[in-house]
Each structure stands twice: as structure tokens, then as C-alpha cells.
Design a protein around this motif. Structure first.
Motif, PDB file in Angstrom:
ATOM      1  N   GLN A  65     110.287 -12.307   2.119  1.00 46.26           N
ATOM      2  CA  GLN A  65     109.949 -11.873   0.768  1.00 46.26           C
ATOM      3  C   GLN A  65     111.077 -12.307  -0.160  1.00 46.26           C
ATOM      4  N   VAL A  66     110.731 -13.058  -1.203  1.00 51.16           N
ATOM      5  CA  VAL A  66     111.720 -13.461  -2.205  1.00 51.16           C
ATOM      6  C   VAL A  66     111.844 -12.316  -3.211  1.00 51.16           C
ATOM      7  N   LEU A  67     112.995 -11.654  -3.216  1.00 53.80           N
ATOM      8  CA  LEU A  67     113.202 -10.496  -4.079  1.00 53.80           C
ATOM      9  C   LEU A  67     113.678 -10.893  -5.470  1.00 53.80           C
ATOM     10  N   LEU A  68     114.525 -11.919  -5.539  1.00 52.20           N
ATOM     11  CA  LEU A  68     115.060 -12.349  -6.826  1.00 52.20           C
ATOM     12  C   LEU A  68     115.422 -13.827  -6.743  1.00 52.20           C
ATOM     13  N   SER A  69     114.872 -14.614  -7.651  1.00 54.13           N
ATOM     14  CA  SER A  69     115.188 -16.049  -7.720  1.00 54.13           C
ATOM     15  C   SER A  69     115.642 -16.370  -9.134  1.00 54.13           C
ATOM     16  N   GLY A  70     116.001 -17.633  -9.364  1.00 52.53           N
ATOM     17  CA  GLY A  70     116.399 -18.052 -10.698  1.00 52.53           C
ATOM     18  C   GLY A  70     117.864 -17.827 -11.020  1.00 52.53           C
ATOM     19  N   ILE A  71     118.676 -17.466 -10.019  1.00 47.87           N
ATOM     20  CA  ILE A  71     120.120 -17.380 -10.228  1.00 47.87           C
ATOM     21  C   ILE A  71     120.660 -18.808 -10.187  1.00 47.87           C
ATOM     22  N   LEU A  72     121.286 -19.258 -11.261  1.00 51.86           N
ATOM     23  CA  LEU A  72     121.711 -20.652 -11.346  1.00 51.86           C
ATOM     24  C   LEU A  72     122.698 -21.006 -10.240  1.00 51.86           C
ATOM     25  N   ARG A  73     122.567 -22.213  -9.695  1.00 53.26           N
ATOM     26  CA  ARG A  73     123.455 -22.722  -8.667  1.00 53.26           C
ATOM     27  C   ARG A  73     124.320 -23.832  -9.251  1.00 53.26           C
ATOM     28  N   ASN A  74     125.454 -24.102  -8.598  1.00 54.40           N
ATOM     29  CA  ASN A  74     126.242 -25.283  -8.894  1.00 54.40           C
ATOM     30  C   ASN A  74     127.130 -25.556  -7.689  1.00 54.40           C
ATOM     31  N   LYS A  75     127.913 -26.619  -7.767  1.00 49.25           N
ATOM     32  CA  LYS A  75     128.754 -26.983  -6.625  1.00 49.25           C
ATOM     33  C   LYS A  75     129.648 -25.807  -6.222  1.00 49.25           C
ATOM     34  N   PHE A  76     130.304 -25.171  -7.195  1.00 50.88           N
ATOM     35  CA  PHE A  76     131.143 -24.005  -6.974  1.00 50.88           C
ATOM     36  C   PHE A  76     130.627 -22.845  -7.825  1.00 50.88           C
ATOM     37  N   HIS A  77     131.237 -21.683  -7.650  1.00 47.49           N
ATOM     38  CA  HIS A  77     130.940 -20.485  -8.440  1.00 47.49           C
ATOM     39  C   HIS A  77     129.530 -19.984  -8.189  1.00 47.49           C
ATOM     40  N   ASP A  78     129.184 -19.766  -6.928  1.00 49.00           N
ATOM     41  CA  ASP A  78     127.866 -19.260  -6.552  1.00 49.00           C
ATOM     42  C   ASP A  78     127.883 -17.798  -6.120  1.00 49.00           C
ATOM     43  N   GLY A  79     129.061 -17.149  -6.143  1.00 43.12           N
ATOM     44  CA  GLY A  79     129.106 -15.747  -5.728  1.00 43.12           C
ATOM     45  C   GLY A  79     128.583 -15.593  -4.312  1.00 43.12           C
ATOM     46  N   GLY A  80     127.726 -14.569  -4.089  1.00 48.07           N
ATOM     47  CA  GLY A  80     127.018 -14.508  -2.822  1.00 48.07           C
ATOM     48  C   GLY A  80     127.107 -13.255  -1.997  1.00 48.07           C
ATOM     49  N   ARG A  81     127.914 -12.252  -2.396  1.00 51.48           N
ATOM     50  CA  ARG A  81     128.051 -11.064  -1.554  1.00 51.48           C
ATOM     51  C   ARG A  81     126.933 -10.065  -1.835  1.00 51.48           C
ATOM     52  N   LEU A  82     126.456  -9.398  -0.789  1.00 50.04           N
ATOM     53  CA  LEU A  82     125.460  -8.334  -0.891  1.00 50.04           C
ATOM     54  C   LEU A  82     126.047  -7.047  -0.330  1.00 50.04           C
TER      55      LEU A  82
END
Length: 687
Positions: A465-482
């Protein structure tokens, strides 16, 4: 800190729901429109309707006169009256309070602007925002430049919609003229609907400099002998940022040949406290400067204390997690910037105590991996699941036996040739009954949060299940912790996607701490009516809750300092105007960090809290900080494992009251699978 929002922030939120930004279509279809202040309801206006150079710009009641009709050019200029008169920062000043006027168009950076989805209008030259002085609302009030702060006197609306398409990726990144202290970096031009206004040049995710949209090469200052990965992003007049160019690796030569080794360290002494040993020694000398000390225990290197070209390394080292009532022999070597190594010091012997009376009692390696362990969760049966960032699969590890099995490969994961890939994991307190595993990852188009069922120790990919999409990506600065909170909500950290404007835009999902219901819906008590819980973050990768249910966050700075924050509902943490305590951090509305770290000692990713002690895992700093939470402060700060295990990525509470700790020593700035050599450790804690 109170959770109540200030009146200006409420107004900004309301405005953010309706704001649309002035953007011109391609030059062949130029359009004019008024620019209306959210705080005043009045229009950006040329005082008195005069057309002379240096006429001030003010706000006035909106009308149909030409003095209030503005056009955004493909070069990022705002023209009025005709195509030759531009909105201009007086004297090309970059200072706060600089006057805004009209002036004949000349292509200068003080006449180019980015118009952003949060309603701000930023100067390309200074990064400051178009501001109604003193938050005034009366006719004739002056318009000036000021530090961007999200208040309504810095928000502007128009009937036109914002341009959303980012520029194309800059092509053919390349270098020339590499010397010991400089290099020329060049690239091919990007294309864009409204025009490229700037290129941002980075090394390894750190911004080095920004140049104009017509500049396709620049000279950079580099450090001799230090390997960097250079890349560039394009930025358009609407504030959209491209994906990054390819990375070009450089290792500048030394400026002069140096074969002289540092002097031998002397005066090495040690003292034991329980199962921890603290070493001290007298500093070595060197003709070009000592850059590091390597510490040996029983002839094996167990740690490194590093300095910089301007700051010498410390002359102390803490060795933790040793066996009780055991004698250890230590010696120290010094190294300079060109790798010349001193003779090893005389050995000193230290005997540990009979029992652990230290903060760190022992360390046990429970597993290894050829990929980067990123997210990690403990299951109800005591086994752990961890994500392999570049290999894009999830592994189950029995910490008692060391047995590993693959749970499954996560579909639709894509690397970024940088920090993206398969990132954070989380399970809710209801996992024993619902078997949902929450995953944050980079896809080919965005960053997203999904969940899967895990049945019989296998990932059921058909249950996704895709809960949330559309978070911008780039080479760096992707965050990622849950991280699940004690309120049963899922919290997620997102990076700014290498565009600081995202961090201040409360309508954007980037540069934020987000808060979701477990099913992916927006909680009704979120501060802005969307997923945003806090904003003004650069690249947060650590989240943890204390015994009072308060959320702590760990965040990468750019090149000055990293920071630990105590997160407040709806809080603004200042990026990009503020990095740690550097920049305009005293601006009203910005929340200061609880602790900062020089980047050479930090680049910290994961955090964990055990018995209201915060543990911070650092990469470049190659250490684990231990910090006692006292009220809203962090006290009794200690550093452990400095250089012992290399770069530390993830730290999580273990069910026995200890910690799980993972390394990230190699291959962590690319998307190549299985090019690492990493450890998964269990740390036994003392009192």
C-alpha cells in the motif's frame, strides 16, 4: 516550547492554502499581472506611477494602472511599464533592509528573482525575500529585502499559477586545470520552461557555490589530497531545482612534497573506569601539521582522532566496551596531511575494573553485510529486520545465532547515485497482530512511504500500500527515517531535495518532519491541515521519542554545523537561512537547536533514546555521542568509539536495554549494491 501557533503563522498557513505564484509562460506568450501582498491585500506598486530610475516600490490599493502590472521574463526579471524597466535592489545590496526600486534592466543578479510556491519572492543575488517593511499594511508602505521568515508580509499572490516543471539535468559534468588548491568545473546548459536563473555546485551533498544561469563553468577551491565528488543542479525562476548531474570525482595533488614524519607521541597514560579506558598523551609536532592520531590496543588499531588543516586533533581517546579485570597495552602514532606516520609511542598498560561501572559496558558484533544497513527494527520475537540501501532488499537477522535470511526485495526502488534508495523501516506496536512493515524508499520518480505485510518471515509484495508519494527526490538530501510515536502516529523525516526553498514551504513535503496515521491519512490535529508536522529542515535522518513523548530530531548541516532539535508541533527550524546557530538564526519564529556539532565531528544520521539518554550515531565524526536529556537540554555529553568502527549510520534501542548500531564505512555516496563492508553491533549499556 509552547505548541500554540502565533497569529502570523496561522495567517501564513491560510495564505499557503490559496497562494499561487506569478510565473510567465515562455517569452512568446508573456503575461502581466498584479502581485498582491497576503498581509495587506494591497498591490506591489511603483510609487506615484513615476517611471524614473530609482523610484521606490511600495504597496497601494490594487487597480488597473500599468504601475502595478508586472511581467516575469524567462531570465527571472520582473518588468513594469515596458520590457526595459526592472524591479531592482538598490545599489545591488545584499543586506537586510535594502530598498527595492525600479531601474533600467541590466541583467544583474540584483534584478533577478525566484517566485516560490510558498508565496515568497526571493532575490537571486542575496537569497533575501521581498518584504513589506515593519509588516505595515497601509498605502505607501515601503518594500524592502529581508531575511525570509514565512510571515504574511513576505507572501504574495496572483491569479496566475506556478510553473512546476524543473530544469533538465545539466549534462557532461567535467573538470580541468586541477591543482592542489583549485579546479575548474564545467557542465552543459540545462533547459527550462521559464529559464534557468542559477546553477548550484555541490561536493558530496555540501553546497560550494551558486552561479548565474548563464554561467557554465566555475573555479572551485579544493583541499589537497582530499577526494570529493562534484556535481551541479540547475534552478529556474520559479524556484524549481533539477535532478543532479553526474558526479565527477577529484583528488587534488599535494601542493608540495613532504616526506617528514611527525614526532613520536610521548607521555601516553591511561586510566580505567569500569570497562572504559581514557588515554591521554602529549601532542606531536610536524613541519606541515599533525592531522590525526591512530590508537593501537595490543598492536591492533582501535581508533583514530582526527583534526583539520587549521584545527589539530585532540590528544585524548576513550576506549569502551572492554572486558573486566583485564590488562590492555596501548600505543599511539601521529600522521600528517600527506600520510607520513611517526614512530609508535612507548606502550602503556591499563587494567580495567572488576565490573562495568561505565556508560558503555561491552560491544559484540552480531553480523556483517556487503551493503549498507539503513533502517532497522526489532520484531516481537527479538530478531531484527534491516534494509540494505543499494541492494534494495530486507534481511532478517537472529542476533543470538547470527543467522541471516532474506525477507524479500522491495519493488520499485531506485537509487540516486547518492543518498537515495531503500531507507527507513518502522513497525507499529500492533505488529504482532497486523504484521505491517512500513518502508520509506526512493522510486524512479519520487520518495515515498509504503507498507507491506510480512508473513512467515517473507515480504508479501502483493500487499503493498502506497501511503504517501510525491516527496521530491534528488542525488542527496532525501531524509528517510521512520518512527512510530507514543500517539500511534507515524513520523517521517524528509530532506529538502537540494532546494532550501522547499524547507520553508509548508505546502511542500520536503525539508520536513511529517506525521501520518498508520493508514496513510492526515491526522486531524496536524498543524497545517496536511502531513507537515515541523519545517525548516535541511536533511534530517534521526528521529526518537523520550519518556515524556517528546520528539527529538537529528539533522545534517551543510558545511558549518549539524544539529539536534527538540521538535515542536508546527515549528520552524530555520533552514536555509539558519544552519545550526550560523546565519540569521535569531530571526523571530525560528526554533534554535538543543545541540550543535562541527561537521568534522558530526555528520550524524541515526539517534536512539534509552532511559532518557540520547545516543547519536555519526558518520564523518566516526563516533557515538551519549547525551543526557535534562529538561529541554542535553547535558553530560560524551563521545565513544571515535574511529573504532568507522562511520556510524543507524542506532536503535535493543530489547535488553542496550543498542543496535550499524556502520556505513564505504559505498555510501553511490547506488552500487554490495560494495561495502559493514558491521552490525550490539552495545551493552551501563548505568
Amino acid at each position: 516550547m509552547p505548541s500554540r501557533r502565533s497569529p502570523w503563522l496561522l495567517a501564513a498557513v491560510i495564505a499557503g492554502l490559496v497562494v499561487s505564484i506569478l510565473v510567465a509562460p515562455p517569452a512568446s506568450a508573456a503575461t502581466t499581472a498584479t502581485i498582491v501582498g497576503v498581509g495587506s491585500g494591497r498591490c506591489l506598486d511603483v510609487a506615484g506611477g513615476a517611471t524614473a530610475a530609482k523610484t521606490p516600490v511600495v504597496i497601494n490599493d490594487c487597480g488597473t494602472a500599468a504601475r502595478q502590472r508586472w511581467t516575469l521574463t524567462t531570465g527571472g526579471q520582473l518588468t513594469v511599464f515596458d520590457a526595459t524597466t526592472c524591479l531592482d535592489v538598490s545599489g545591488a545590496s545584499t543586506a537586510t533592509g535594502a530598498k527595492v526600486q525600479i531601474y533600467p534592466c541590466n541583467g544583474g543578479a540584483n534584478q533577478r528573482w525566484t517566485l516560490n510556491a510558498d508565496g515568497s519572492v526571493r532575490s537571486v543575488q542575496s537569497g533575501l525575500c521581498l518584504d513589506v517593511s515593519g509588516r505595515a499594511t497601509a498605502n505607501g508602505s515601503s518594500v524592502i529585502m529581508w531575511t525570509c521568515n514565512g510571515q504574511t508580509n513576505q507572501q504574495w499572490t496572483t491569479a496566475l499559477s506556478a510553473e512546476k516543471n524543473p530544469p533538465s539535468v545539466p549534462g557532461n559534468a567535467r573538470v580541468s586545470n586541477l591543482t592542489c588548491d583549485s579546479v575548474t568545473f564545467a557542465w552543459n546548459a540545462s533547459t527550462d520552461d521559464v529559464g534557468v536563473v542559477a546553477y548550484d555546485v555541490f561536493h558530496d551533498g555540501q553546497l560550494m557555490k551558486s552561479v548565474s544561469g548563464t554561467t557554465l563553468s566555475t573555479s572551485l577551491t579544493v583541499v589537497a589530497g582530499v577526494t570529493w565528488g562534484l556535481f551541479v543542479n540547475a534552478r529556474d525562476a520559479a524556484g524549481n531545482v533539477s535532478q543532479a548531474s553526474s558526479t565527477v570525482s577529484i583528488t587534488p595533488p599535494q601542493c608540495q612534497v613532504d616526506t617528514q614524519a611527525p614526532s613520536t607521541p610521548t607521555g601516553v597514560t591511561g586510566a580505567a573506569s569500569g570497562t572504559t579506558v581514557t588515554l591521554r598523551w602529549t601532542a606531536s609536532t610536524d613541519n606541515t601539521g599533525v592531522r590525526a592520531y591512530d590508537v593501537y590496543r595490543g598492536g591492533t588499531k582501535v581508533g583514530t582522532v582526527t583534526g583539520t588543516a587549521t584545527v589539530p586533533p585532540a590528544t585524548t581517546f576513550v576506549d569502551s566496551g572492554l572486558s573486566p579485570s583485564t590488562a590492555y597495552a596501548y600505543a599511539v602514532e601521529a600522521r600528517d596531511g600527506q600520510g607520513n606516520v611517526s614512530a609508535r609511542s612507548a606502550s602503556t598498560s591499563v587494567t580495567t575494573g572488576a565490573a562495568c561501572g561505565s556508560a558503555i559496558c561491552s560491544v559484540q558484533q552480531i553480523g556483517t553485510d556487503t551493503d549498507i544497513p539503513w533502517g532497522l527494527v526489532t520484531l516481537p520475537d527479538g530478531t531484527i529486520l534491516y534494509s540494505r540501501r543499494d541492494a534494495q532488499d530486507i534481511v532478517r537477522l537472529n542476533p543470538t545465532t547470527g543467522a541471516k535470511t532474506t525477507v524479500g526485495t522491495v519493488p520499485n526502488v531506485s537509487g540516486t547515485d547518492g543518498e537515495g534508495g531503500l531507507l527507513g523501516l518502522a513497525i507499529a506496536p500492533t505488529y504482532a497482530s497486523d504484521h505491517w512493515l512500513y518502508v520509506m524508499h526512493t522510486s524512479p520518480t519520487d520518495n515515498r512511504i509504503v507498507r507491506f505485510k510480512v508473513e512467515n518471515n517473507l515480504l508479501v509484495t502483493s500487499s503493498e500500500q502506497v501511503l504517501l508519494s510525491g516527496i521530491l527526490r534528488n542525488k542527496f538530501h532525501d531524509g528517510g527515517r521512520l518512527r512510530f510515536g507514543p500517539d500511534g502516529k507515524l513520523y517521517a523525516s524528509t530532506g529538502d531535495a537540494q532546494n532550501g526553498d522547499n524547507a520553508q514551504n509548508i505546502s511542500s513535503l520536503n525539508g520536513k518532519v511529517l506525521r501520518l496515521n498508520p493508514d496513510g491519512t492526515v491526522p486531524s490535529d496536524n498543524p497545517f491541515g496536511n502531513y507537515v508536522w515541523s519545517y525548516g529542515h535541511r536533511n534530517p535522518q534521526g528521529l526518537a521519542f523520550d519518556s515524556q513523548g517528546r520528539l527529538w530530531e537529528q539533522e545534517f548541516g551543510n558545511a558549518v554545523m549539524d544539529e539536534t532539535n527538540l521538535i515542536t508541533k508546527g515549528g520552524n527550524y530555520g533552514w536555509p537561512a539558519c544552519e545550526g546557530t550560523s546565519g540569521t538564526c535569531g530571526t523571530a519564529g525560528y526554533i534554535a537547536p538543543k545541540r550543535t556539532y562541527p561537521t568534522v565531528d558530526g555528520s550524524c544520521s541515526g539517534i536512539a533514546i534509552v532511559r532518557d539518554v540520547l545516543y547519536v550515531a555519526c558518520e564523518r565524526g566516526t563516533r557515538l555521542y551519549r547525551e543526557v536529556i535534562s529538561g529541554t537540554s542535553l547535558t553530560d555529553v560524551q563521545a565513544f568509539f571515535t574511529g573504532t568502527y568507522g562511520r556510524l549510520r543507524t542506532v536503535e534501542p535493543a530489547p535488553d536495554g542496550g543498542l543496535w548500531l550499524t556502520t556505513s564505512t564505504t559505498g555510501d555516496k553511490d547506488s552500487i549494491a554490495n560494495n561495502s563492508n559493514e558491521k552490525i553491533l550490539h552495545v551493552t549499556l551501563g548505568s
